[in-house]
Scaffold this active site. Structure first.
Site, mmCIF file in Angstrom:
data_model
loop_
_atom_site.group_PDB
_atom_site.id
_atom_site.type_symbol
_atom_site.label_atom_id
_atom_site.label_comp_id
_atom_site.label_asym_id
_atom_site.label_seq_id
_atom_site.Cartn_x
_atom_site.Cartn_y
_atom_site.Cartn_z
ATOM 1 N N ASP A 257 0.836 -1.193 0.000
ATOM 2 C CA ASP A 257 0.000 0.000 0.000
ATOM 3 C C ASP A 257 0.876 1.250 0.000
ATOM 4 O O ASP A 257 1.966 1.260 0.557
ATOM 5 C CB ASP A 257 -0.879 -0.016 1.252
ATOM 6 C CG ASP A 257 -2.163 0.767 1.081
ATOM 7 O OD1 ASP A 257 -2.356 1.407 0.029
ATOM 8 O OD2 ASP A 257 -2.990 0.743 2.009
ATOM 9 N N GLU B 122 2.907 4.623 -4.145
ATOM 10 C CA GLU B 122 2.925 5.802 -5.011
ATOM 11 C C GLU B 122 3.302 7.068 -4.247
ATOM 12 O O GLU B 122 3.565 8.093 -4.834
ATOM 13 C CB GLU B 122 1.557 5.994 -5.678
ATOM 14 C CG GLU B 122 0.444 6.432 -4.747
ATOM 15 C CD GLU B 122 -0.216 5.309 -3.973
ATOM 16 O OE1 GLU B 122 -1.215 5.592 -3.294
ATOM 17 O OE2 GLU B 122 0.246 4.149 -4.020
ATOM 18 N N ASP C 171 -8.397 3.939 -3.489
ATOM 19 C CA ASP C 171 -9.597 4.688 -3.144
ATOM 20 C C ASP C 171 -9.445 6.166 -3.479
ATOM 21 O O ASP C 171 -9.893 7.031 -2.750
ATOM 22 C CB ASP C 171 -9.940 4.493 -1.663
ATOM 23 C CG ASP C 171 -8.731 4.707 -0.758
ATOM 24 O OD1 ASP C 171 -8.845 4.397 0.420
ATOM 25 O OD2 ASP C 171 -7.697 5.178 -1.243
#
Length: 86
Positions: free
Chosen positions: A9, A12, A75
Site C-alpha cells: 500500500d 505511489e 480509493d
C-alpha cells in the site's frame, strides 16, 4: 494460520526530500519505486509460497507491474490531481 497474500500500500507516495542509494532523483523514481516495491515483496512471496501460489495485492503499479498479480485501483477520487498522486 498463515499469510496467503500481502498488500503493498502507498507505493505511489514516496518522499521527495530523500537521496536514493543510486542517486536517482526522487521525482523520477515516482513510478519506478512502486515497481521495485511490488517486485521485492512478490519475490519474497515466491520464495515462501512458490511461484504459482504467490499473490501480491498491489495498490500502485507502473509499466511491468502486471508481472506481480493482483492490482487494486485504490480509493482515489476521479480528479486529475488524485490520479496523478502529486
Amino acid at each position: 494460520m498463515g499469510v496467503d497474500a500481502f498488500k503493498t500500500d502507498f507505493g505511489e507516495r514516496i518522499p521527495t526530500d530523500v537521496r536514493y542509494f543510486d542517486a536517482s532523483e526522487p521525482e523520477r523514481m515516482h513510478n519506478y519505486y512502486s515497481y521495485l516495491y511490488n517486485q521485492t515483496v512478490f519475490d519474497l512471496l515466491c520464495q515462501q509460497k512458490g511461484k504459482g501460489e504467490a499473490v501480491l495485492f498491489a495498490r500502485s503499479a507502473t509499466c511491468g507491474g502486471q508481472k506481480f498479480p493482483v492490482h487494486w485501483g485504490g480509493d482515489n477520487s476521479s480528479t486529475y490531481p488524485s490520479m496523478a498522486e502529486i
